[in-house]
Design a protein around this motif. Structure first.
Motif, PDB file in Angstrom:
ATOM      1  N   LEU A  48       0.824  -1.209   0.000  1.00 60.74           N
ATOM      2  CA  LEU A  48       0.000   0.000   0.000  1.00 60.74           C
ATOM      3  C   LEU A  48       0.857   1.257   0.000  1.00 60.74           C
ATOM      4  O   LEU A  48       0.563   2.226  -0.705  1.00 60.74           O
ATOM      5  N   ASN A  49       1.924   1.266   0.773  1.00 59.93           N
ATOM      6  CA  ASN A  49       2.810   2.435   0.795  1.00 59.93           C
ATOM      7  C   ASN A  49       3.496   2.644  -0.549  1.00 59.93           C
ATOM      8  O   ASN A  49       3.657   3.780  -1.003  1.00 59.93           O
ATOM      9  N   ARG A  50       3.909   1.553  -1.215  1.00 58.82           N
ATOM     10  CA  ARG A  50       4.510   1.681  -2.556  1.00 58.82           C
ATOM     11  C   ARG A  50       3.505   2.241  -3.555  1.00 58.82           C
ATOM     12  O   ARG A  50       3.827   3.116  -4.355  1.00 58.82           O
ATOM     13  N   ILE A  51       2.274   1.738  -3.495  1.00 62.49           N
ATOM     14  CA  ILE A  51       1.232   2.241  -4.394  1.00 62.49           C
ATOM     15  C   ILE A  51       1.005   3.726  -4.144  1.00 62.49           C
ATOM     16  O   ILE A  51       0.926   4.522  -5.081  1.00 62.49           O
ATOM     17  N   ARG A  52       0.909   4.111  -2.895  1.00 55.61           N
ATOM     18  CA  ARG A  52       0.691   5.522  -2.552  1.00 55.61           C
ATOM     19  C   ARG A  52       1.823   6.408  -3.068  1.00 55.61           C
ATOM     20  O   ARG A  52       1.594   7.492  -3.595  1.00 55.61           O
ATOM     21  N   ARG A  53       3.059   5.933  -2.945  1.00 52.33           N
ATOM     22  CA  ARG A  53       4.197   6.709  -3.456  1.00 52.33           C
ATOM     23  C   ARG A  53       4.182   6.806  -4.977  1.00 52.33           C
ATOM     24  O   ARG A  53       4.561   7.826  -5.548  1.00 52.33           O
ATOM     25  N   ASN A  54       3.736   5.737  -5.663  1.00 51.65           N
ATOM     26  CA  ASN A  54       3.772   5.692  -7.128  1.00 51.65           C
ATOM     27  C   ASN A  54       2.586   6.362  -7.802  1.00 51.65           C
ATOM     28  O   ASN A  54       2.648   6.635  -9.002  1.00 51.65           O
ATOM     29  N   GLU A  55       1.505   6.587  -7.096  1.00 50.83           N
ATOM     30  CA  GLU A  55       0.290   7.141  -7.702  1.00 50.83           C
ATOM     31  C   GLU A  55       0.019   8.547  -7.168  1.00 50.83           C
ATOM     32  O   GLU A  55      -0.472   8.715  -6.064  1.00 50.83           O
ATOM     33  N   PRO A  56       0.326   9.575  -7.976  1.00 47.34           N
ATOM     34  CA  PRO A  56       0.117  10.962  -7.524  1.00 47.34           C
ATOM     35  C   PRO A  56      -1.315  11.251  -7.068  1.00 47.34           C
ATOM     36  O   PRO A  56      -1.515  12.038  -6.149  1.00 47.34           O
ATOM     37  N   ALA A  57      -2.301  10.609  -7.679  1.00 48.82           N
ATOM     38  CA  ALA A  57      -3.696  10.860  -7.297  1.00 48.82           C
ATOM     39  C   ALA A  57      -3.950  10.547  -5.832  1.00 48.82           C
ATOM     40  O   ALA A  57      -4.766  11.213  -5.179  1.00 48.82           O
TER      41      ALA A  57
END
Length: 168
Positions: A48-57
């Motif tokens: 989840l943290n990786r997704i949050r870092r990779n997705e500006p939205a």
């Protein structure tokens, strides 16, 4: 909040029936923990943290939009980046931690900045699956607390099938 390996690994056996004290509590034992084991909350939180870092939205607070769901145990929302960095993100989550639930989700494509009626590719950044959804129909999801309890989809226009003709 997340307070340690016992929580992250879902350790919950009581020392005796009805007790709030856990068997093999880290308060009384020195233990080594395998935080990379399948199903570990630590692995999930890392993804989840990786997704949050990779997705500006996902870093935006002002673009949060909720979408219709015909089951009260599921919630669906989206976020976009007005600067156009990255794809819109659609999250669908099961908030019942005891039972599996399915539902039809009514996506507000305009809230995602996308045209109604097109075909969309939704990629679950959490689970890795890819689906193709129609921009005019309701779309089905099924989530269970013991396997997949949420989808974190990036949404993009689907590529036309090779060899198909487009008529305009």
């Amino acid at each position: 909040g997340v307070y340690g390996p016992a929580f992250e690994l879902g350790e919950h056996r009581p020392v005796r029936p009805g007790s709030e004290e856990y068997l093999h509590s880290e308060k009384y034992e020195v233990r080594e923990w395998d935080l990379d084991q399948p199903g570990s909350l630590a692995r999930l939180l890392g993804r989840l943290n990786r997704i949050r870092r990779n997705e500006p939205a996902l870093r935006r607070l002002d673009t949060l939009r909720f979408h219709g769901v015909d089951n009260p145990w599921l919630v669906a929302y989206s976020k976009t980046d007005p600067a156009g960095r990255g794809d819109p993100v659609l999250v669908v989550a099961n908030v019942d931690h005891h039972e599996a639930h399915g539902a039809m989700v009514d996506i507000d494509w305009a809230a995602l900045g996308l045209p109604t009626g097109a075909r969309y590719r939704v990629v679950d950044q959490l689970g890795g699956a890819t689906y193709e959804w129609s921009g005019r129909d309701r779309n089905y999801v099924h989530l269970s607390p013991w396997s997949v309890s949420a989808h974190v989809f990036t949404v993009s226009l689907a590529e036309p099938d090779p060899g198909s003709e487009s008529h305009g």
